[in-house]
Design an enzyme around this catalytic site. Structure first.
Site, PDB file in Angstrom:
ATOM      1  N   ARG A   1       0.831  -1.205   0.000  1.00  0.00           N
ATOM      2  CA  ARG A   1       0.000   0.000   0.000  1.00  0.00           C
ATOM      3  C   ARG A   1       0.869   1.260   0.000  1.00  0.00           C
ATOM      4  O   ARG A   1       0.783   2.104  -0.881  1.00  0.00           O
ATOM      5  CB  ARG A   1      -0.926  -0.022   1.219  1.00  0.00           C
ATOM      6  CG  ARG A   1      -2.026   1.045   1.212  1.00  0.00           C
ATOM      7  CD  ARG A   1      -1.590   2.403   1.714  1.00  0.00           C
ATOM      8  NE  ARG A   1      -1.045   2.364   3.061  1.00  0.00           N
ATOM      9  CZ  ARG A   1      -0.489   3.428   3.631  1.00  0.00           C
ATOM     10  NH1 ARG A   1      -0.399   4.578   2.991  1.00  0.00           N
ATOM     11  NH2 ARG A   1       0.011   3.331   4.854  1.00  0.00           N
TER      12      ARG A   1
ATOM     13  N   CYS B   1       4.702   9.373   1.149  1.00  0.00           N
ATOM     14  CA  CYS B   1       3.391   9.990   1.269  1.00  0.00           C
ATOM     15  C   CYS B   1       3.160  10.960   0.122  1.00  0.00           C
ATOM     16  O   CYS B   1       3.929  11.914  -0.046  1.00  0.00           O
ATOM     17  CB  CYS B   1       3.268  10.732   2.603  1.00  0.00           C
ATOM     18  SG  CYS B   1       1.678  11.571   2.787  1.00  0.00           S
TER      19      CYS B   1
END
Length: 320
Positions: A16, A250
């Site tokens: 992920r 991120c």
């Protein structure tokens, strides 16, 4: 400072955390191939995908297809990430993922606005609504998470007492709705943590919450990921997020060098050399790291996948 844990619990987030930020497309089959390989290493918790808006995170547009294609291994928890009610509904609809209720607050108001388009009051108000939805589906709420707990690219340094206050807020909301948070995660979302900062923040949260376990989500943007993990271990933290081969980053951090979580195989190697059990087969994990690098088609920052473990070298010693 507490004693080192005897065993650590690793949540593998590479599939992920890693594939969400890759510029080139990663096929669904390749994602499944890596997840299935990771499940054979002894890792017992793998976050496989993210149920977010595909226009914001295109790399996660195939979330349902990834979940449908997995070959579940006994004893392995497969989980997904969601940020709102719609995401949770998508996770539930797959019928194949372990469901964990989690509350999330942000230590950075600017990052909250950027990531969720909410202000702190709105985020706080959303937590009881989440609990109600979890309870409606029979999902226990056992985890709380503070995002940007160590600092923020937009708001700068985060006061320690703000983090302690957010943890208190989450626990109070959970109690008011018949739930009990047994695990509190602290996220170094934009890699502002240092070992000293880890000690201050973790120590303050532990002092205020001696009855809960803590987990750390540490990014390696400035090369301090493992140093910060080591500081956490010294504080007795036994729960860590990690990403195979150092995959990821991120997409909302606005930092050109934004890196992923601590590298799983590097962390496993360090723990085992410290006498801390992980339950993971390091050699199989190294193979997964090499596979991950092959899938993305560019070098990944993990070190042990290149340097190898020490087990083979020790085995070749005369008289060994």
């Amino acid at each position: 400072m507490t004693s080192l844990p005897t065993r650590v619990h690793i949540k593998e987030e590479g599939p992920r955390e890693g594939f969400q930020i890759e510029k080139g497309p990663i096929s669904t089959d390749q994602k499944i191939r890596l997840i299935d390989a990771l499940a054979d290493t002894g890792l017992d918790h793998i976050q496989v995908t993210s149920f977010v808006h595909p226009q914001k995170v295109p790399g996660m547009a195939d979330a349902e297809a990834v979940v449908a294609g997995l070959t579940p291994r006994p004893g392995v928890l497969y989980t997904g990430l969601w940020l709102n009610q719609r995401g949770l509904e998508r996770v539930i609809a797959t019928g194949r993922l372990h469901l964990e209720g989690k509350l999330t607050l942000y230590a950075s108001n600017a990052f909250l606005k950027r990531n969720q388009n909410r202000d702190p009051a709105q985020q706080l108000a959303a937590q009881p609504e989440l609990i109600a939805m979890y309870q409606a589906h029979g999902i226990p709420v056992r985890t709380g998470f503070v995002t940007a707990a160590f600092g923020c690219n937009f708001d700068g340094d985060v006061p320690v007492d703000r983090v302690v206050g957010l943890v208190a807020d989450m626990r109070a909301i959970a109690r008011d709705h018949g739930e009990d948070l047994g695990l509190i995660g602290l996220g170094d979302t934009m890699a502002w943590a240092t070992p000293e900062r880890i000690r201050h923040v973790v120590g303050a949260v532990q002092d205020a919450n001696p009855d809960v376990a803590l987990s750390l989500h540490l990014h390696d943007t400035r090369g301090l990921g493992l140093a910060n993990a080591y500081a956490g271990l010294q504080m007795g933290v036994a729960h860590f997020d990690a990403a195979v081969a150092g995959l990821g980053g991120c997409p909302f951090a606005a930092h050109a060098g934004a890196a992923g979580n601590i590298c799983t195989e590097d962390f496993v190697f360090m723990c085992e050399e410290m006498g801390i059990e992980t339950g993971v087969d390091l050699e199989k994990l190294i193979d997964c790291a090499i596979l991950a690098e092959d899938i993305v088609g560019h070098p990944l920052p993990g070190k042990v996948k290149t340097g190898g473990s020490l087990a083979a070298l020790r085995a070749r010693r005369p008289g060994a």
